[in-house]
Design a protein around this motif. Sequence first.
Motif, PDB file in Angstrom:
ATOM      1  N   VAL A  96      82.791  33.149 117.239  1.00 22.09           N
ATOM      2  CA  VAL A  96      84.101  33.061 117.884  1.00 22.09           C
ATOM      3  C   VAL A  96      85.124  33.734 116.983  1.00 22.09           C
ATOM      4  O   VAL A  96      85.234  33.409 115.798  1.00 22.09           O
ATOM      5  CB  VAL A  96      84.503  31.585 118.126  1.00 22.09           C
ATOM      6  N   SER A  97      85.859  34.703 117.532  1.00 16.65           N
ATOM      7  CA  SER A  97      86.848  35.431 116.732  1.00 16.65           C
ATOM      8  C   SER A  97      88.266  34.907 116.933  1.00 16.65           C
ATOM      9  O   SER A  97      89.140  35.125 116.093  1.00 16.65           O
ATOM     10  CB  SER A  97      86.795  36.932 117.076  1.00 16.65           C
ATOM     11  N   ALA A  98      88.533  34.220 118.046  1.00 13.54           N
ATOM     12  CA  ALA A  98      89.870  33.673 118.287  1.00 13.54           C
ATOM     13  C   ALA A  98      89.782  32.578 119.340  1.00 13.54           C
ATOM     14  O   ALA A  98      88.954  32.637 120.257  1.00 13.54           O
ATOM     15  CB  ALA A  98      90.829  34.770 118.746  1.00 13.54           C
ATOM     16  N   VAL A  99      90.622  31.561 119.192  1.00 13.17           N
ATOM     17  CA  VAL A  99      90.692  30.453 120.145  1.00 13.17           C
ATOM     18  C   VAL A  99      92.135  30.325 120.614  1.00 13.17           C
ATOM     19  O   VAL A  99      93.056  30.192 119.796  1.00 13.17           O
ATOM     20  CB  VAL A  99      90.225  29.127 119.509  1.00 13.17           C
ATOM     21  N   GLY A 100      92.325  30.368 121.930  1.00 11.74           N
ATOM     22  CA  GLY A 100      93.672  30.253 122.479  1.00 11.74           C
ATOM     23  C   GLY A 100      94.244  28.863 122.309  1.00 11.74           C
ATOM     24  O   GLY A 100      93.512  27.873 122.255  1.00 11.74           O
ATOM     25  N   GLY A 101      95.565  28.777 122.245  1.00  9.35           N
ATOM     26  CA  GLY A 101      96.232  27.499 122.083  1.00  9.35           C
ATOM     27  C   GLY A 101      97.046  27.076 123.284  1.00  9.35           C
ATOM     28  O   GLY A 101      97.803  26.104 123.215  1.00  9.35           O
ATOM     29  N   VAL A 102      96.888  27.787 124.408  1.00 10.93           N
ATOM     30  CA  VAL A 102      97.644  27.488 125.620  1.00 10.93           C
ATOM     31  C   VAL A 102      96.679  27.127 126.742  1.00 10.93           C
ATOM     32  O   VAL A 102      95.684  27.819 126.965  1.00 10.93           O
ATOM     33  CB  VAL A 102      98.515  28.695 126.047  1.00 10.93           C
ATOM     34  N   ILE A 103      96.980  26.036 127.453  1.00  7.64           N
ATOM     35  CA  ILE A 103      96.148  25.603 128.573  1.00  7.64           C
ATOM     36  C   ILE A 103      96.640  26.247 129.864  1.00  7.64           C
ATOM     37  O   ILE A 103      97.837  26.217 130.165  1.00  7.64           O
ATOM     38  CB  ILE A 103      96.183  24.063 128.724  1.00  7.64           C
ATOM     39  N   ASN A 104      95.703  26.828 130.608  1.00  5.72           N
ATOM     40  CA  ASN A 104      96.037  27.413 131.909  1.00  5.72           C
ATOM     41  C   ASN A 104      96.290  26.290 132.916  1.00  5.72           C
ATOM     42  O   ASN A 104      95.425  25.444 133.146  1.00  5.72           O
ATOM     43  CB  ASN A 104      94.878  28.303 132.373  1.00  5.72           C
ATOM     44  N   LEU A 105      97.466  26.274 133.510  1.00  4.18           N
ATOM     45  CA  LEU A 105      97.825  25.193 134.432  1.00  4.18           C
ATOM     46  C   LEU A 105      96.992  25.210 135.708  1.00  4.18           C
ATOM     47  O   LEU A 105      96.819  24.178 136.363  1.00  4.18           O
ATOM     48  CB  LEU A 105      99.315  25.292 134.790  1.00  4.18           C
ATOM     49  N   ASN A 106      96.471  26.368 136.070  1.00  3.75           N
ATOM     50  CA  ASN A 106      95.739  26.480 137.339  1.00  3.75           C
ATOM     51  C   ASN A 106      94.318  25.910 137.252  1.00  3.75           C
ATOM     52  O   ASN A 106      93.848  25.244 138.180  1.00  3.75           O
ATOM     53  CB  ASN A 106      95.674  27.941 137.780  1.00  3.75           C
ATOM     54  N   ASN A 107      93.619  26.175 136.142  1.00  4.11           N
ATOM     55  CA  ASN A 107      92.221  25.714 136.053  1.00  4.11           C
ATOM     56  C   ASN A 107      91.949  24.852 134.819  1.00  4.11           C
ATOM     57  O   ASN A 107      90.797  24.515 134.546  1.00  4.11           O
ATOM     58  CB  ASN A 107      91.267  26.920 136.056  1.00  4.11           C
ATOM     59  N   ARG A 108      93.004  24.481 134.071  1.00  6.12           N
ATOM     60  CA  ARG A 108      92.887  23.598 132.913  1.00  6.12           C
ATOM     61  C   ARG A 108      91.865  24.130 131.904  1.00  6.12           C
ATOM     62  O   ARG A 108      90.969  23.427 131.443  1.00  6.12           O
ATOM     63  CB  ARG A 108      92.504  22.181 133.340  1.00  6.12           C
ATOM     64  N   THR A 109      91.984  25.388 131.561  1.00  2.00           N
ATOM     65  CA  THR A 109      91.107  26.005 130.567  1.00  2.00           C
ATOM     66  C   THR A 109      91.943  26.724 129.516  1.00  2.00           C
ATOM     67  O   THR A 109      93.133  26.953 129.702  1.00  2.00           O
ATOM     68  CB  THR A 109      90.154  27.025 131.218  1.00  2.00           C
ATOM     69  N   PHE A 110      91.286  27.065 128.420  1.00  2.00           N
ATOM     70  CA  PHE A 110      91.930  27.890 127.398  1.00  2.00           C
ATOM     71  C   PHE A 110      91.020  29.074 127.071  1.00  2.00           C
ATOM     72  O   PHE A 110      89.813  29.043 127.329  1.00  2.00           O
ATOM     73  CB  PHE A 110      92.248  27.075 126.139  1.00  2.00           C
TER      74      PHE A 110
END
Length: 375
Positions: free
Chosen positions: A261-275
Amino acid sequence: MKKNFPFLIIFLTVLLASCGQKDELTAKKDELAKLKKEAADLRNAIESLEKEIGVLDPEFGITNRKSVLISTIKPEKIHFEHFVEATGSVLSKKDVNISGEVSGRVQEVLAVEGMRVNKGQVLARIDAEAIQRNIEEVEKQLELAIIVYEKQERLWNQQIGTEIQYLETKNRKETLEKSLAGLKTQASKTIVTAPFSGNVESVLVRTGELVQPGTPLFHFVGESDLFIEADVSERYLGILNKGDSVDIYFPSVKENFRTKVSAVGGVINLNNRTFKVEVFLPYLQFAKPNLISVLRIKDYENPNAVTVPNYLILQDSKGDYVFTVENNVTKKRYIKRGMTYKEITEVLEGLSGDEVLVDKGFREVGDNFSVNIAQ
């Protein structure tokens, strides 16, 4: 008439014999049906009585119950790993549109769709005639300005003339030099080249078309700096971190390999609850942008786990259980299940790993059933 009388007697005799045989057969069938009914009633009565006695005397129930033929397996003690699976797509950090930087008519298009090119290779040429004329004009002006400046400099060194005259000639020369450099830079931009090695995905312009600065000419994708981006459920936020190991599988080409894994997002997508999760992708000949991939990210492991197949775990009002075999008698053993991955479930409590489990026939037995183990 007298001649036919013997034949009539024979016919009647055969007919009477036949009727007698049918009556006897019917009687036997009726008797058989009666006996079968009596036997069925007797079996039902025996089973009912056995059940009643079994309730009052459990040992009697065990000894008199019919043995069930089963097969057995043992729990496995393995290094258990659990993976998060997510679908991702191959993307490129060098997926760009190459645009024109000068105004002019397209003179020549050298690239075609699907063409692989190296960095600096010419893709197209834009008419530079007007710029070239300006260059020639400025070069002549600069030639004169240099002569005037050099003469004025000699005079100034001899302390002849004023300083302002010297500075004016110097400024004019330098201004023309900068103008010439700008025009040459502008002329160089009429030759459109590949910014890096890659593939021409689409050609967006034709020979003879008039283009302006910013007009897209080519869709270009580099062959390096590829990565995979996937959406992972928010339930795994905090579990996945940069540097975690990842197994990648490409269903289309049936290829797999391991990366990180090279990067992990810190924002949750409101539409599908994923990052977002970004995974490093080394150079692979078959890897193309938008290629579908499946990511398997390890989020849990137990090096000494007791595991059983999923299908052997049953449930009742008290919880999960499996059937074990002790001295050819089944025992209901309640367990506490852990993680499940594919067809295997980790057992946290209830089994040590040395038990014998009912495999085939596990749905035909209950607690304290007598069994025969198939060899």
